[in-house]
Motif scaffolding. Structure first.
Motif, mmCIF file in Angstrom:
data_model
loop_
_atom_site.group_PDB
_atom_site.id
_atom_site.type_symbol
_atom_site.label_atom_id
_atom_site.label_comp_id
_atom_site.label_asym_id
_atom_site.label_seq_id
_atom_site.Cartn_x
_atom_site.Cartn_y
_atom_site.Cartn_z
ATOM 1 N N GLN A 1 8.871 7.311 4.774
ATOM 2 C CA GLN A 1 8.046 6.203 4.588
ATOM 3 C C GLN A 1 8.368 5.962 2.988
ATOM 4 O OE1 GLN A 1 4.094 5.906 6.140
ATOM 5 N NE2 GLN A 1 5.069 4.930 8.395
ATOM 6 N N LEU A 2 8.457 4.727 2.392
ATOM 7 C CA LEU A 2 8.415 4.348 1.154
ATOM 8 C C LEU A 2 7.264 3.396 0.883
ATOM 9 C CD1 LEU A 2 9.542 4.219 -1.501
ATOM 10 C CD2 LEU A 2 11.054 2.272 -0.492
ATOM 11 N N VAL A 3 6.356 3.564 0.057
ATOM 12 C CA VAL A 3 5.153 2.693 -0.391
ATOM 13 C C VAL A 3 5.564 2.221 -1.540
ATOM 14 C CG1 VAL A 3 2.771 2.450 -0.533
ATOM 15 C CG2 VAL A 3 3.666 3.739 1.394
ATOM 16 N N GLU A 4 5.275 0.896 -1.777
ATOM 17 C CA GLU A 4 5.545 0.156 -3.165
ATOM 18 C C GLU A 4 4.397 -0.640 -3.324
ATOM 19 O OE1 GLU A 4 10.327 -0.595 -3.234
ATOM 20 O OE2 GLU A 4 9.071 -1.277 -1.573
ATOM 21 N N ILE A 5 3.747 -0.370 -4.590
ATOM 22 C CA ILE A 5 2.203 -0.995 -4.830
ATOM 23 C C ILE A 5 2.617 -1.771 -5.967
ATOM 24 C CG2 ILE A 5 0.260 -0.492 -5.759
ATOM 25 C CD1 ILE A 5 -0.117 1.749 -3.996
ATOM 26 N N PRO A 6 2.218 -3.214 -6.251
ATOM 27 C CA PRO A 6 2.368 -3.816 -7.379
ATOM 28 C C PRO A 6 1.762 -3.082 -8.574
ATOM 29 C CG PRO A 6 1.375 -5.034 -5.703
ATOM 30 C CD PRO A 6 1.209 -3.619 -5.050
ATOM 31 N N THR A 7 2.327 -3.336 -9.696
ATOM 32 C CA THR A 7 2.079 -2.886 -11.150
ATOM 33 C C THR A 7 2.438 -4.025 -12.169
ATOM 34 O OG1 THR A 7 1.849 -0.917 -12.600
ATOM 35 C CG2 THR A 7 3.977 -1.433 -11.659
ATOM 36 N N ASP A 8 1.932 -3.989 -13.261
ATOM 37 C CA ASP A 8 2.116 -4.757 -14.451
ATOM 38 C C ASP A 8 2.314 -3.594 -15.478
ATOM 39 O OD1 ASP A 8 -0.525 -4.048 -14.720
ATOM 40 O OD2 ASP A 8 -1.306 -6.069 -15.157
ATOM 41 N N ASP A 9 2.201 -2.528 -15.597
ATOM 42 C CA ASP A 9 2.528 -1.790 -16.477
ATOM 43 C C ASP A 9 3.093 -0.320 -16.209
ATOM 44 O OD1 ASP A 9 2.381 -0.714 -19.197
ATOM 45 O OD2 ASP A 9 0.324 -1.444 -19.453
ATOM 46 N N GLU A 10 3.465 0.536 -17.306
ATOM 47 C CA GLU A 10 3.977 1.665 -16.808
ATOM 48 C C GLU A 10 3.016 2.947 -16.546
ATOM 49 O OE1 GLU A 10 6.391 3.083 -20.337
ATOM 50 O OE2 GLU A 10 5.531 1.105 -21.250
ATOM 51 N N ILE A 11 1.749 2.740 -16.926
ATOM 52 C CA ILE A 11 1.134 3.751 -16.722
ATOM 53 C C ILE A 11 0.433 4.047 -15.461
ATOM 54 C CG2 ILE A 11 -0.038 3.255 -19.089
ATOM 55 C CD1 ILE A 11 -2.543 1.896 -17.772
ATOM 56 N N HIS A 12 1.043 3.110 -14.286
ATOM 57 C CA HIS A 12 0.154 3.242 -12.983
ATOM 58 C C HIS A 12 1.480 3.925 -12.185
ATOM 59 C CE1 HIS A 12 -3.141 1.194 -14.283
ATOM 60 N NE2 HIS A 12 -2.341 0.010 -14.430
ATOM 61 N N ASP A 13 1.128 4.966 -11.523
ATOM 62 C CA ASP A 13 2.049 5.538 -10.539
ATOM 63 C C ASP A 13 2.108 4.445 -9.245
ATOM 64 O OD1 ASP A 13 2.050 9.073 -11.130
ATOM 65 O OD2 ASP A 13 3.164 7.404 -11.700
ATOM 66 N N ASN A 14 3.182 3.948 -8.896
ATOM 67 C CA ASN A 14 2.798 2.979 -7.804
ATOM 68 C C ASN A 14 3.951 2.961 -6.551
ATOM 69 O OD1 ASN A 14 5.089 2.099 -9.593
ATOM 70 N ND2 ASN A 14 5.232 0.075 -8.829
ATOM 71 N N ILE A 15 4.542 4.156 -6.651
ATOM 72 C CA ILE A 15 5.701 4.415 -5.707
ATOM 73 C C ILE A 15 5.205 5.900 -5.143
ATOM 74 C CG2 ILE A 15 8.000 4.889 -5.075
ATOM 75 C CD1 ILE A 15 7.489 2.045 -6.462
ATOM 76 N N ALA A 16 5.272 5.696 -3.567
ATOM 77 C CA ALA A 16 5.240 7.073 -2.830
ATOM 78 C C ALA A 16 6.116 6.932 -1.888
ATOM 79 C CB ALA A 16 3.697 7.144 -2.238
ATOM 80 N N ALA A 17 6.840 8.326 -1.655
ATOM 81 C CA ALA A 17 7.556 8.637 -0.490
ATOM 82 C C ALA A 17 7.272 9.868 0.070
ATOM 83 C CB ALA A 17 9.063 8.424 -0.884
ATOM 84 N N TYR A 18 7.363 9.831 1.620
ATOM 85 C CA TYR A 18 6.903 11.218 2.226
ATOM 86 C C TYR A 18 7.478 11.152 3.996
ATOM 87 C CZ TYR A 18 3.493 7.609 2.955
ATOM 88 O OH TYR A 18 2.766 6.392 3.519
ATOM 89 N N TRP A 19 7.282 12.212 4.529
ATOM 90 C CA TRP A 19 7.850 12.353 5.804
ATOM 91 C C TRP A 19 6.394 12.244 6.817
ATOM 92 C CZ3 TRP A 19 11.829 11.914 9.139
ATOM 93 C CH2 TRP A 19 11.584 12.516 10.506
ATOM 94 N N VAL A 20 6.578 11.345 7.703
ATOM 95 C CA VAL A 20 5.407 11.140 8.803
ATOM 96 C C VAL A 20 5.952 11.756 10.114
ATOM 97 C CG1 VAL A 20 3.827 9.724 9.919
ATOM 98 C CG2 VAL A 20 4.451 9.315 7.250
ATOM 99 N N PRO A 21 5.620 12.625 10.858
ATOM 100 C CA PRO A 21 5.813 12.970 12.046
ATOM 101 C C PRO A 21 5.578 12.118 13.130
ATOM 102 C CG PRO A 21 4.408 14.752 11.122
ATOM 103 C CD PRO A 21 4.409 13.677 10.121
ATOM 104 N N GLU A 22 6.307 11.519 14.203
ATOM 105 C CA GLU A 22 6.321 10.774 14.959
ATOM 106 C C GLU A 22 4.735 10.514 15.831
ATOM 107 O OE1 GLU A 22 9.290 8.769 18.335
ATOM 108 O OE2 GLU A 22 8.640 10.830 18.732
ATOM 109 N N THR A 23 4.368 11.881 16.095
ATOM 110 C CA THR A 23 3.093 12.026 16.824
ATOM 111 C C THR A 23 2.088 12.218 15.644
ATOM 112 O OG1 THR A 23 4.129 13.288 18.496
ATOM 113 C CG2 THR A 23 1.694 13.422 18.388
#
Length: 519
Positions: free
Chosen positions: A361-383
């Motif tokens: 899964q890739l999560v993208e969150i709005p940001t208006d500056d470089e000081i915010h971490d706004n991206i996440a990626a990880y593995w999610v099991p099916e169950t």
């Protein structure tokens, strides 16, 4: 739905904390101020069983012992508290000199620090005398046994650190080019869900020499719905490699259980010039998500900075790897001589053994500056993970300039968007020109006059036209272009790759196009 958006500010401020030259004695400090508790038996398996039992008991919330005082230790005050150079902890014959972080406003819960030797562990006792604390610092008012916030590992013989553990279950390294950027964390629980995200934290660290690398770090983890253990064997020699064994035990149901989580920042790149508000050409720690699926397909998903939180899932079985990468390594594409985005490490996750069915899964969150971490990626099991479940996963993390297993297909080198139509002729309304460059591998081996190269393009909605594929006459890249017509604000999922006859020449470019109303 937050991804610890202020952590970046904290890390940037703490990067200025002083470090010093290490000595060479094992399990000792350069000075004589380090004091340890009695030796207790220790093993990874025993700690796993301890955390299993912890998960079977009700969660006991943790509270700061001196919140009013710690809250006064802000960025500036925290920076002024220096760990003493001559109290550096030496491990592995000086290959892993370690210093410790002080508690403060943003890190109010202490962690246990334990040093492992010969199958036993001794707890390092906190002492304010280990730090140079200014006379007017609020830290002078803290209890004498308040504890440590985390630690950092230095380069032997240099005043630079390359590995840091501080805050929740986060950790990060400076990569091959000695420039801190994105972070990893043990778990991401319920990211971008209707309910609040849960942040597990490392409560204890067990530090010991590595037989093949720099050090072994075993971390005890706890949160309201999970307890667990991570053991990471860390080696450094060019790319930084972490061989990780993770064991988790659920004390509650968890819908989105994010394994091998990566956290990064993406403000803008060459993809979307219309949203550029800063003087620099590009600002990001990572520019795309790379996937190597269980079937062998290579996928590149350029990152977006959307107007709304977006979650993309890439279903797979037994994935071979994924990572958030910084492919653009040219200084002139950033022009930032302070933080050097072109030097930020890419981080690649390699599963060890089969992870079964699930999704990256890739999560993208709005940001208006470089000081915010706004991206996440990880593995999610099916169950989904349920109360009482045990989850065991092994994997490797590579912090490097390039992905460790590049394969033979050409890679996406750039993604650009602009007005559709033909230059010099009236431009049709609502049409976007998409331009994707591929280079390397089978693409770089093509002659400029190679025949039969085709761009295969699909779109989840709308129409695709004016598709072309041709050699970029400067260098070895090939370019694919097409026009996209898509009405409405809904995102459009695009896929593109190059073929020649029956051969696939490139990875799959998988892009989420956001019309202006959705971007």
């Amino acid at each position: 739905m937050t991804i610890d958006l202020n952590r970046r500010e904290v890390m940037m401020a703490l990067a200025a904390l002083g470090v010093a030259l290490p000595g060479s004695r094992a399990l000792a400090a350069d000075g004589d101020g380090l004091q340890f508790g009695p030796a207790e038996p220790f093993s990874f398996d025993a700690l796993v069983e301890k955390q299993r039992a912890l998960a079977a008991a009700p969660y006991v919330p943790e509270a700061s012992r001196a919140p009013a005082v710690l809250d006064r230790i802000d960025f500036d005050q925290h920076w002024r508290i220096k760990y003493k150079a001559d109290e550096t902890l030496q491990l592995n014959d000086g290959k892993a000199p370690i210093r410790f972080f002080h508690l403060g406003r943003y890190f109010q819960l202490p962690v246990g620090i334990h040093v492992v030797e010969g199958g036993t562990a001794r707890t390092l006792r906190y002492d304010p005398a280990l730090f140079d604390i200014p006379a007017d610092s609020p830290a002078k008012e803290l209890p004498a046994d308040i504890g440590f916030a985390g630690f950092r590992v230095l380069e032997p013989g240099r005043e630079e650190d390359w590995l840091a553990f501080l805050g929740a279950a986060y950790f990060r390294t400076s990569g091959e080019d000695n420039q801190f950027g994105m972070s990893a964390r043990a778990l991401a629980i319920d990211v971008a869900m209707p309910t609040p995200e849960e942040f597990p934290r490392f409560t204890d660290f067990f530090l010991e020499p590595s037989a093949d690398g720099r050090l072994v770090i075993t971390c005890a983890l706890n949160s309201p719905r999970v307890a667990g253990v991570l053991r990471m064997d860390v080696s450094k020699g060019g790319p930084i490699r972490m061989d990780i064994q993770a064991r988790y035990f659920a004390r509650g149901d968890i819908q989105r259980f994010g394994i091998a989580a990566l956290t990064s920042m993406f403000w803008y790149s060459e993809t979307d010039r219309a949203r550029r508000v800063d003087w620099r050409p590009e600002v990001h720690d990572s520019d795309g998500l790379a996937l190597w699926t269980g079937t062998g397909e290579r996928i590149w998903r350029p990152l977006n900075n959307p107007r709304n939180v977006m979650t993309s899932s890439f279903s797979d079985e037994a994935p071979r790897g994924f990572g958030l990468l910084q492919r653009d390594r040219n200084f002139e594409n950033y022009e930032d001589d302070g933080v050097f985005y072109e030097k930020r490490a890419s981080v690649w996750v390699e599963p060890v053994g089969s992870w079964g069915r699930g999704a990256v899964q890739l999560v993208e969150i709005p940001t208006d500056d470089e000081i915010h971490d706004n991206i996440a990626a990880y593995w999610v099991p099916e169950t989904p993970v349920r109360r009482g479940d045990a989850v065991a996963v092994d994997y490797r993390l590579f912090w490097s300039n390039r992905e460790p297993y590049p394969g033979t297909v050409g890679k996406v080198a750039a993604t650009r968007l602009g007005r559709g139509g033909i230059p010099g002729q009236p431009r049709p309304a609502g049409v976007t020109k998409v331009v994707v460059d591929f280079d390397g591998g089978l693409v770089a081996a093509l002659g400029r006059d190679a025949k039969g190269v085709k761009a295969i393009v699909t779109a989840s909605r709308g129409t695709v036209g004016q598709t072309e594929a041709y050699s970029v006459k400067v260098g070895t890249a090939w370019r694919a272009t097409f026009d996209l017509t898509a009405e409405g604000d809904a995102p459009v999922e695009l896929r593109l790759y190059l073929t020649q006859g029956e051969s696939v020449l490139t990875e799959t470019w998988a892009y989420q196009f956001l019309p202006l109303g959705a971007a």
